[in-house]
Scaffold this active site. Sequence first.
Site, PDB file in Angstrom:
ATOM      1  N   SER A 142       0.795  -1.263  -0.171  1.00  0.00           N
ATOM      2  CA  SER A 142       0.018  -0.015  -0.130  1.00  0.00           C
ATOM      3  C   SER A 142       0.964   1.185   0.001  1.00  0.00           C
ATOM      4  O   SER A 142       1.840   1.368  -0.837  1.00  0.00           O
ATOM      5  CB  SER A 142      -0.802  -0.097   1.156  1.00  0.00           C
ATOM      6  N   LEU A 143       0.811   2.124   0.951  1.00  0.00           N
ATOM      7  CA  LEU A 143       1.444   3.417   1.080  1.00  0.00           C
ATOM      8  C   LEU A 143       2.898   3.123   1.197  1.00  0.00           C
ATOM      9  O   LEU A 143       3.814   3.917   0.732  1.00  0.00           O
ATOM     10  CB  LEU A 143       0.999   4.413   2.099  1.00  0.00           C
TER      11      LEU A 143
END
EC number: 3.1.1.3
Length: 708
Positions: free
Chosen positions: A348-349
């Site tokens: 993800s991030l």
Amino acid sequence: MPCPPQGGQESLRSGGAASFLLSLESEMSSVQSQQEQLSQSDPSPSSNSCSSFELIDMDAGSLYEPVSPHWFYCKIIDSKETWIPFNSEDSQQLEEAYNSGKDCNGRVVPTDGGRYDVHLGERMRYAVYWDELASEVRRCTWFYKGDKDNKYVPYSESFSQVLEETYMLAVTLDEWKKKLESPNREIIILHNPKLMVHYQPVAGSDDWGSAPTEQGRPRTVKRGVENISVDIHCVNDFRSVSLNLLQTHFKKAQENQQIGRVEFLPVNWHSPLHSTGVDVDLQRITLPSINRLRHFTNDTILDVFFYNSPTYCQTIVDTVASEMNRIYTLFLQRNPDFKGGVSIAGHSLGSLILFDILTNQKDSLGDIDSEKDSLNIVMDQGDTPTLEEDLKKLQLSEFFDIFEKEKVDKEALALCTDRDLQEMGIPLGPRKKILNYFSTRKNATGINRPTLQPASGANIPKESEFCSSSNTRNGDYLDVGIGQVSVKYPRLIYKPEIFFAFGSPIGMFLTVRGLKRIDPNYRFPTCKGFFNIYHPFDPVAYRIEPMVVPGVEFEPMLIPHHKGRKRMHLELREGLTRMSMDLKNNLLGSLRMAWKSFTRAPYPALQVSEAAEETEAEPESTSEKPSDVNPEETSVADKEEVLPINVGMLNGGQRIDYVLQEKPIESFNEYLFALQSHLCYWESEDTVLLVLKEIYQTQGIFLDQPLQ
């Protein structure tokens, strides 16, 4: 950064050619997933009290044999204490240290492949690489079965010793029906070697006010770990899946001792960020409806805003790089014979953070081996060109004294207009150069846009091909204007082999930062490989390859199923698609022939020539037939075979985008499994196999059988 499990595998302490994967996980993917627990089925109770507990199959005899101990540790799972056995190797090491005759105080035994240390005197287990609550450790010999979950629970070491002494006397003297009372006033009766039971006390009764048979259902008492599965591994899903796949897909290399295991270590950056109290503030303003989705928003999407905030962005990159360097340094200290490579993974991030850090590394680490020996963490905060250096690149150094006299620095110069420069006496030509150079910095004071610099020797593309028209090309590099806030990127003390991105929004972020195209010649300065892995229903994931080859439409690489071939429902879907295309083509062919018959001239003189014409036309129609079957698939297949897709050097010339095959149940409703698909990577056999395959290929090790 997140690497394979121990148990039967070569330990890193042995100095094998193991590999090392650091994983930067998202906040919702736990560092340690649900633990494997002991499980023994309890027979169904009957009206006969003797059938409500287990009969242990033990051979009665007059000769006493000491019990074999096994070591366990306690974890709190769902607010309950759960006792989990160490694997056989670790338990044996703990027992040898216990029986060594040395003082246990201060004695430390590494377990779980070196991820946990057991302080023998304290009987406590501590995580080495990350923060985790310490857990109690126990040398276990006697157990009883719990009420609800039917899991065996070990007695304390002191009471187990009492039970063992009582058992020894009973066996030696052949005198049974021994009754003992535990420290918490529970009754244990040793009827015979095959029948030992545990009764809980009844509230309000005196010591012997009621017979044991009247104190509720008895629980089974067990001596030793025989018939209890203890050769299990306390590992998270990714490590556990990796071990299983090693045994099934790399068995030959394992048996020939060509490979060591891969160690997976997590990098925790989310907790320090959210320890600022912002979560409490957010909870006060969060709506109570759709709780699961709002929790996902607060814990996942919120970090996107953190990362784009000048208040938190520097904290995030500093924390991530510092942890990556700290874990690597600690790992080398504990495994001085380690000779494997290091790969990194981000979820993800976390993948975007790693992308930005890798983009801003410098390929000037020098001798990595000498830096390994020194074990010093170098925190290079990056080099920001000064105004004098910028003017030198623009060949305008002679005007530096003017700016210095007017006390104009880079930020002030970025705010200057053409009239301001004219009033300072700067000629028209230099004014245009300066304004053009600083045009991308006019949005705000102190904005620094990290650059995607091509590797040495790479050709820099034209400005319009690489980025937005507002970006400028200067002497040595192309400022791609990716729009990140001003950040000084720390330096990693090693060169990663491969960067794996799971469920990554990198493509989206680069696009909204203004980057229209990634130079096909670009690659990370210090990392050779890059894989963008995603689930087709992941709402956070985006592709990378279309940014490298924007003019060509092509599908991502389909990750093979770990058991080979495609999943059955996907093959069925493709089969039905081909069948429908065949039916459509056959129908069109029949209509074409009918139309020819309908429009044919009815003159007898033409019948012969028409028959000949039809015969001549038949081969022509036959030659056209293959293109009618499936023109799209044929053309695409031909193109891929004749002209392979060139997706640039970001992954060393290999494909970058890899998509997982959805499970049959997921294909029924894409929206229902959207959030779950964002978290699926850590337990996906297909993902783990791809990671292992690519890591071991760097060492010249391949799958036992190629997947199709």
